[in-house]
Scaffold this motif. Structure first.
Motif, PDB file in Angstrom:
ATOM      1  N   SER A 158     -18.087   3.519  -4.978  1.00  0.00           N
ATOM      2  CA  SER A 158     -17.905   4.587  -3.993  1.00  0.00           C
ATOM      3  C   SER A 158     -19.142   5.478  -3.994  1.00  0.00           C
ATOM      4  O   SER A 158     -19.526   6.013  -5.053  1.00  0.00           O
ATOM      5  N   LEU A 159     -19.759   5.613  -2.820  1.00  0.00           N
ATOM      6  CA  LEU A 159     -20.939   6.457  -2.654  1.00  0.00           C
ATOM      7  C   LEU A 159     -20.522   7.753  -1.969  1.00  0.00           C
ATOM      8  O   LEU A 159     -20.023   7.733  -0.833  1.00  0.00           O
ATOM      9  N   LEU A 160     -20.698   8.883  -2.662  1.00  0.00           N
ATOM     10  CA  LEU A 160     -20.336  10.190  -2.118  1.00  0.00           C
ATOM     11  C   LEU A 160     -21.586  10.858  -1.563  1.00  0.00           C
ATOM     12  O   LEU A 160     -22.556  11.088  -2.299  1.00  0.00           O
ATOM     13  N   THR A 161     -21.588  11.160  -0.257  1.00  0.00           N
ATOM     14  CA  THR A 161     -22.756  11.769   0.371  1.00  0.00           C
ATOM     15  C   THR A 161     -22.734  13.277   0.190  1.00  0.00           C
ATOM     16  O   THR A 161     -21.753  13.863  -0.296  1.00  0.00           O
ATOM     17  N   SER A 162     -23.815  13.923   0.596  1.00  0.00           N
ATOM     18  CA  SER A 162     -23.941  15.378   0.427  1.00  0.00           C
ATOM     19  C   SER A 162     -22.952  16.138   1.287  1.00  0.00           C
ATOM     20  O   SER A 162     -22.674  17.307   1.016  1.00  0.00           O
ATOM     21  N   THR A 163     -22.390  15.522   2.313  1.00  0.00           N
ATOM     22  CA  THR A 163     -21.406  16.186   3.167  1.00  0.00           C
ATOM     23  C   THR A 163     -19.973  15.903   2.739  1.00  0.00           C
ATOM     24  O   THR A 163     -19.032  16.375   3.375  1.00  0.00           O
ATOM     25  N   GLY A 164     -19.801  15.104   1.673  1.00  0.00           N
ATOM     26  CA  GLY A 164     -18.459  14.801   1.193  1.00  0.00           C
ATOM     27  C   GLY A 164     -17.889  13.492   1.704  1.00  0.00           C
ATOM     28  O   GLY A 164     -16.751  13.148   1.364  1.00  0.00           O
ATOM     29  N   LEU A 165     -18.640  12.732   2.485  1.00  0.00           N
ATOM     30  CA  LEU A 165     -18.155  11.455   2.994  1.00  0.00           C
ATOM     31  C   LEU A 165     -18.245  10.399   1.895  1.00  0.00           C
ATOM     32  O   LEU A 165     -19.228  10.341   1.159  1.00  0.00           O
ATOM     33  N   VAL A 166     -17.197   9.556   1.798  1.00  0.00           N
ATOM     34  CA  VAL A 166     -17.156   8.490   0.792  1.00  0.00           C
ATOM     35  C   VAL A 166     -17.360   7.150   1.492  1.00  0.00           C
ATOM     36  O   VAL A 166     -16.620   6.799   2.422  1.00  0.00           O
ATOM     37  N   ILE A 167     -18.366   6.396   1.045  1.00  0.00           N
ATOM     38  CA  ILE A 167     -18.662   5.058   1.578  1.00  0.00           C
ATOM     39  C   ILE A 167     -18.451   4.068   0.452  1.00  0.00           C
ATOM     40  O   ILE A 167     -19.054   4.193  -0.618  1.00  0.00           O
ATOM     41  N   GLU A 168     -17.603   3.065   0.669  1.00  0.00           N
ATOM     42  CA  GLU A 168     -17.221   2.130  -0.385  1.00  0.00           C
ATOM     43  C   GLU A 168     -17.865   0.767  -0.185  1.00  0.00           C
ATOM     44  O   GLU A 168     -18.068   0.309   0.950  1.00  0.00           O
TER      45      GLU A 168
END
Length: 439
Positions: free
Chosen positions: A161-171
């Motif tokens: 899970s990649l958490l971006t600086s805006t809080g979006l989670v990309i799996e």
């Protein structure tokens, strides 16, 4: 004959005028009229002559300069005149490659969205992990490598899970973790061996059926060509579906459009090659369009492009640990691709090519599988795979278009029942043998 006075001209007019005899023209008036016409022509043609004197390349350059100037002005000043976009940023990341080594996971990610993306935190199976890379915001279409410090276990599935600086989670899902083979001489040697097994050997084995095809002769040659069309049609459909499936991972570069563009490019190139071969010599023009070495070469090129894409997928799957090599799988590919060799030699049933020419045809169809396996093992790129599958589809379609007219009944657009049977048999053979090569 009566005459009357016209009220406007007060000139006598005839009620039934007789046709006037054509007399000799006045040379002076004729010369004057000719001079006036020439003057008018010269006057009206001055602008056209000036335009004609301007070189075409200069006109094209001027138009290109104007278009470039306008586009440059729009790029510099156009953005400031538009309103700012409302709403949160659109962040999209695609994981293009996963490399697993003991105690570490390396992800190559690409920004496929319109806005910059910065990865702030990474989790593996909901556990926080430290990583390096991705310190700066990633601009559109840019790539970066993220090195994760994580003691993974062999054969275990993971969700990164990649958490971006805006809080979006990309799996990103790893189906089964296995060590990625290092790209060394041993690895590339193995890729060459795989390409030889699934490309060159089965095609050459299939071409050994040429003496059998010669014995059948006559009407059976047309049925064999129909069998070749069935084999090629199955390959084209199979490659189309697989290309679109792979293109789903490369949507930033066009997705399924890559398959279509690749097919169109290959079709047009092969059509140009075929036209060149036809017009090269008088002997080539006398060769029948449905047979001979020319058609066999086109079939070999089409199958070769398909095997290039097939080798790419095999190499990519092996590099990421999704392909378990074994004798059963190799035998499946051999059985499936033997029919390709039969399709290549079918147009040569009534001819006597040399063994060297036959070997060349086999290498044209089989060697691309080696190249594809090497490229796939080194570069796991869905967009590249989609383009290569499209090339194979376009090449095969061009060959099918070449053969189909010769399969019709003379003077009609209908196909004989034996030809239809050959087409069906070719499709069924490819479908049956493809079941052995399912990876």
């Amino acid at each position: 004959m009566t005459e009357r006075l016209d009220s406007t001209t007060a000139q006598p007019q005839r009620d039934d005028p007789e046709p006037r005899q054509a007399g000799p023209a006045d040379p002076a008036s004729a010369d004057a009229g000719h001079g006036q016409g020439a003057a008018r022509t010269a006057g009206s043609g001055t602008g056209g002559d000036r335009a004609a004197r301007v070189p075409v390349w200069l006109l094209g350059l001027a138009v290109t300069a104007v278009i470039g100037l306008v586009l440059g002005l729009l790029a510099v000043f156009g953005g400031s005149t538009l309103p700012d976009r409302a709403g949160p940023p659109i962040e999209e990341l695609a994981v293009e490659r996963t490399v697993l080594s003991p105690g570490a996971i390396e992800l190559t990610v690409r920004n496929i969205g319109p806005d910059p993306v910065q990865v702030s935190q990474v989790f593996v199976n909901d556990s926080f992990v430290t990583f390096t890379g991705g310190g700066e915001p990633l601009e559109r279409l840019r790539t970066t490598a993220l090195d994760l410090d994580y003691p993974w276990s062999d054969g275990t599935p993971y969700v990164v899970s990649l958490l971006t600086s805006t809080g979006l989670v990309i799996e990103h899902e790893i189906a089964a973790a296995v060590t990625t083979p290092p790209a060394d001489a041993d690895f590339y040697g193995r890729m060459v061996l795989i390409g030889t097994y699934v490309g060159i050997i089965p095609v050459l084995l299939g071409m050994l059926f040429l003496p059998v095809l010669r014995r059948v002769g006559g009407r059976s040659v047309q049925v064999l060509l129909a069998l070749s069309v069935g084999v090629l049609a199955f390959l084209a459909v199979d490659a189309t579906f697989e290309g679109f499936e792979l293109a789903a991972g490369g949507t930033v570069f066009g997705g399924g459009l890559l398959v279509i563009l690749g097919a169109a490019f290959a079709y047009l190139v092969l059509m140009g090659v075929d036209r060149w071969q036809r017009s090269r010599t008088a002997a080539a023009r006398r060769v029948d369009s449905a047979g001979g070495m020319r058609l066999a070469l086109l079939i070999a090129i089409g199958i070769g492009l398909h095997n290039l894409a097939e080798g790419l997928v095999i190499g990519s799957a092996y590099a990421v640990g999704e392909l378990a090599l074994g004798a059963a799988l190799i035998m499946g590919f051999v059985i499936n691709n033997v029919t390709e060799g039969v399709a290549i030699v079918a147009p040569l049933a009534d001819r006597r090519p040399t063994w060297l020419a036959l070997l060349g045809l086999g290498l044209v169809a089989g060697v691309p599988a080696i190249l594809g396996a090497v490229i796939g093992g080194a570069v796991n790129n869905p967009a590249l795979a989609a383009v290569l599958f499209g090339l194979g589809v376009g090449a095969i379609l061009q060959v099918v278009v070449q053969i189909l007219p010769s399969l019709r009944e003379p003077g009609t657009r209908a196909f004989d029942s034996r030809v239809l049977g050959g087409l069906t048999l070719g499709v069924l053979l490819m479908y049956g043998t493809s079941l052995f090569s399912a990876a």
